[in-house]
Design a protein around this motif. Structure first.
Motif, PDB file in Angstrom:
ATOM      1  N   GLY A 172       0.797  -1.225   0.000  1.00  0.00           N
ATOM      2  CA  GLY A 172       0.000   0.000   0.000  1.00  0.00           C
ATOM      3  C   GLY A 172       0.826   1.269   0.000  1.00  0.00           C
ATOM      4  N   GLN A 173       0.101   2.382  -0.077  1.00  0.00           N
ATOM      5  CA  GLN A 173       0.738   3.695  -0.075  1.00  0.00           C
ATOM      6  C   GLN A 173       1.320   4.001   1.303  1.00  0.00           C
ATOM      7  OE1 GLN A 173      -2.363   6.443  -0.906  1.00  0.00           O
ATOM      8  NE2 GLN A 173      -2.799   5.636  -2.935  1.00  0.00           N
ATOM      9  N   PRO A 174       2.298   4.895   1.340  1.00  0.00           N
ATOM     10  CA  PRO A 174       2.762   5.364   2.645  1.00  0.00           C
ATOM     11  C   PRO A 174       1.627   6.123   3.348  1.00  0.00           C
ATOM     12  CG  PRO A 174       4.303   5.995   0.913  1.00  0.00           C
ATOM     13  CD  PRO A 174       3.109   5.417   0.247  1.00  0.00           C
ATOM     14  N   VAL A 175       1.668   6.169   4.655  1.00  0.00           N
ATOM     15  CA  VAL A 175       0.615   6.814   5.439  1.00  0.00           C
ATOM     16  C   VAL A 175       0.455   8.280   5.028  1.00  0.00           C
ATOM     17  CG1 VAL A 175      -0.068   7.466   7.791  1.00  0.00           C
ATOM     18  CG2 VAL A 175       0.983   5.261   7.368  1.00  0.00           C
ATOM     19  N   GLU A 176       1.546   8.934   4.671  1.00  0.00           N
ATOM     20  CA  GLU A 176       1.494  10.348   4.295  1.00  0.00           C
ATOM     21  C   GLU A 176       0.633  10.568   3.054  1.00  0.00           C
ATOM     22  OE1 GLU A 176       4.673   8.760   4.413  1.00  0.00           O
ATOM     23  OE2 GLU A 176       4.777   9.161   6.558  1.00  0.00           O
ATOM     24  N   GLN A 177       0.545   9.575   2.174  1.00  0.00           N
ATOM     25  CA  GLN A 177      -0.204   9.720   0.930  1.00  0.00           C
ATOM     26  C   GLN A 177      -1.620   9.145   1.018  1.00  0.00           C
ATOM     27  OE1 GLN A 177       2.121   7.795  -2.064  1.00  0.00           O
ATOM     28  NE2 GLN A 177       3.806   9.249  -1.918  1.00  0.00           N
ATOM     29  N   PHE A 178      -1.955   8.509   2.113  1.00  0.00           N
ATOM     30  CA  PHE A 178      -3.250   7.854   2.241  1.00  0.00           C
ATOM     31  C   PHE A 178      -4.350   8.895   2.425  1.00  0.00           C
ATOM     32  CE2 PHE A 178      -6.576   5.580   4.609  1.00  0.00           C
ATOM     33  CZ  PHE A 178      -6.797   4.530   3.728  1.00  0.00           C
ATOM     34  N   SER A 183     -11.400   7.171   2.397  1.00  0.00           N
ATOM     35  CA  SER A 183     -11.555   5.859   3.015  1.00  0.00           C
ATOM     36  C   SER A 183     -12.744   5.843   3.968  1.00  0.00           C
ATOM     37  CB  SER A 183     -10.272   5.482   3.752  1.00  0.00           C
ATOM     38  OG  SER A 183     -10.401   4.251   4.374  1.00  0.00           O
ATOM     39  N   ALA A 184     -12.924   6.911   4.753  1.00  0.00           N
ATOM     40  CA  ALA A 184     -14.050   6.987   5.694  1.00  0.00           C
ATOM     41  C   ALA A 184     -15.379   7.023   4.949  1.00  0.00           C
ATOM     42  CB  ALA A 184     -13.900   8.209   6.587  1.00  0.00           C
ATOM     43  N   ILE A 185     -15.424   7.749   3.845  1.00  0.00           N
ATOM     44  CA  ILE A 185     -16.651   7.818   3.044  1.00  0.00           C
ATOM     45  C   ILE A 185     -16.957   6.453   2.446  1.00  0.00           C
ATOM     46  CG2 ILE A 185     -17.659   8.805   0.939  1.00  0.00           C
ATOM     47  CD1 ILE A 185     -16.113  11.404   1.635  1.00  0.00           C
ATOM     48  N   SER A 186     -15.957   5.777   1.933  1.00  0.00           N
ATOM     49  CA  SER A 186     -16.138   4.442   1.366  1.00  0.00           C
ATOM     50  C   SER A 186     -16.617   3.456   2.429  1.00  0.00           C
ATOM     51  CB  SER A 186     -14.828   3.968   0.745  1.00  0.00           C
ATOM     52  OG  SER A 186     -14.934   2.652   0.312  1.00  0.00           O
ATOM     53  N   PHE A 187     -16.072   3.567   3.626  1.00  0.00           N
ATOM     54  CA  PHE A 187     -16.466   2.701   4.724  1.00  0.00           C
ATOM     55  C   PHE A 187     -17.924   2.947   5.112  1.00  0.00           C
ATOM     56  CE2 PHE A 187     -16.838   1.859   9.317  1.00  0.00           C
ATOM     57  CZ  PHE A 187     -16.479   0.523   9.337  1.00  0.00           C
ATOM     58  N   ALA A 188     -18.296   4.232   5.168  1.00  0.00           N
ATOM     59  CA  ALA A 188     -19.672   4.595   5.566  1.00  0.00           C
ATOM     60  C   ALA A 188     -20.688   4.103   4.548  1.00  0.00           C
ATOM     61  CB  ALA A 188     -19.779   6.097   5.752  1.00  0.00           C
ATOM     62  N   LYS A 189     -20.354   4.117   3.272  1.00  0.00           N
ATOM     63  CA  LYS A 189     -21.260   3.677   2.212  1.00  0.00           C
ATOM     64  C   LYS A 189     -21.331   2.161   2.104  1.00  0.00           C
ATOM     65  CE  LYS A 189     -20.796   7.680  -0.822  1.00  0.00           C
ATOM     66  NZ  LYS A 189     -20.316   8.125  -2.134  1.00  0.00           N
ATOM     67  N   GLY A 190     -20.415   1.436   2.718  1.00  0.00           N
ATOM     68  CA  GLY A 190     -20.304  -0.001   2.568  1.00  0.00           C
ATOM     69  C   GLY A 190     -21.540  -0.788   2.953  1.00  0.00           C
ATOM     70  N   LYS A 191     -21.894  -0.815   4.205  1.00  0.00           N
ATOM     71  CA  LYS A 191     -23.061  -1.546   4.673  1.00  0.00           C
ATOM     72  C   LYS A 191     -23.488  -0.962   6.013  1.00  0.00           C
ATOM     73  CE  LYS A 191     -20.674  -5.299   7.051  1.00  0.00           C
ATOM     74  NZ  LYS A 191     -20.555  -6.741   7.189  1.00  0.00           N
ATOM     75  N   ASN A 192     -24.712  -1.254   6.392  1.00  0.00           N
ATOM     76  CA  ASN A 192     -25.212  -0.784   7.688  1.00  0.00           C
ATOM     77  C   ASN A 192     -24.522  -1.560   8.798  1.00  0.00           C
ATOM     78  OD1 ASN A 192     -26.918   1.040   6.499  1.00  0.00           O
ATOM     79  ND2 ASN A 192     -28.641  -0.403   6.416  1.00  0.00           N
ATOM     80  N   ARG A 193     -24.024  -0.829   9.760  1.00  0.00           N
ATOM     81  CA  ARG A 193     -23.322  -1.457  10.870  1.00  0.00           C
ATOM     82  C   ARG A 193     -23.956  -1.023  12.188  1.00  0.00           C
ATOM     83  NH1 ARG A 193     -19.632  -0.197   6.993  1.00  0.00           N
ATOM     84  NH2 ARG A 193     -18.095  -1.769   6.483  1.00  0.00           N
TER      85      ARG A 193
END
Length: 197
Positions: A172-178, A183-193
């Motif tokens: 994966g990418q270095p943390v500085e480029q992440f 990622s948070a938006i993708s996680f939120a759209k994933g499924k109901n938790r």
């Protein structure tokens, strides 16, 4: 006169050091490297496809090429008969010599793979050359990563999650480029938790 006296003993000391310490040390390092990394005939044979090792006069090295071809045919029997491999090599050798000189080994292997319709047997050898590990560093790095990720507190982690985490950690990418927001938006759209408070 004093400077001459100062340099004479140092030359004698250097000669003594060179003969008694330096040369034996270098020879010991070389012997240890040979013991730890013995020659691999398949890796040596794959260098047949390196255009920079063809020399200035490819026909002059035909006997070396034949030995390397024989090694590859013996090791990878399922690729094809030696006669077909040798006839393909004759055409590919000229192409490598004329078109791929100075290209670099890896790039030459990629070029050969793209010519699969013309050289099906040699393409398979090139593909093998692209995936052969020349060291165990990547494998060891992944096992170290796995050890960091799979701790006693995470012993119930599933294979799918573990594979994803190892892949992110190793490739994966270095943390500085992440991009954390994406990622948070993708996680939120994933499924109901269920969120426990």
């Amino acid at each position: 006169m004093s400077t001459l006296k100062a340099t004479v003993p140092s030359k004698i000391c250097w000669k003594y050091f060179h003969d008694r310490v330096y040369i034996p040390y270098i020879q010991n390092v070389i012997e240890n490297l040979h013991d730890r990394f013995p020659d691999n005939p398949v890796l040596e044979a794959i260098t047949l496809l390196d255009p920079d090792l063809l020399g200035d006069d490819p026909p002059e090295h035909d006997w070396i090429h034949q030995i390397k071809l024989q090694t590859l045919v013996d090791k990878f029997v399922s690729i094809g008969p030696k006669e077909d491999v040798c006839s393909e090599w004759e055409g590919l050798k000229d192409l490598l010599y004329k078109e791929c000189k100075g290209m670099g080994f890896r790039q030459a292997l990629h070029t050969i793979v793209k010519l699969g319709h013309l050289y099906p047997f040699m393409t398979k050898f090139a593909a093998i050359g692209l995936v052969l590990p020349v060291s165990t560093a990547d494998c060891e790095r992944c096992f170290s990563c796995l050890k960091r990720l799979k701790t006693p507190l995470r012993n119930r982690m599933g294979q799918k999650v573990l594979n994803s985490l190892v892949n992110i950690s190793c490739e994966g990418q270095p943390v500085e480029q992440f991009d954390f927001e994406k990622s948070a938006i993708s996680f939120a759209k994933g499924k109901n938790r269920k969120i426990s408070a």
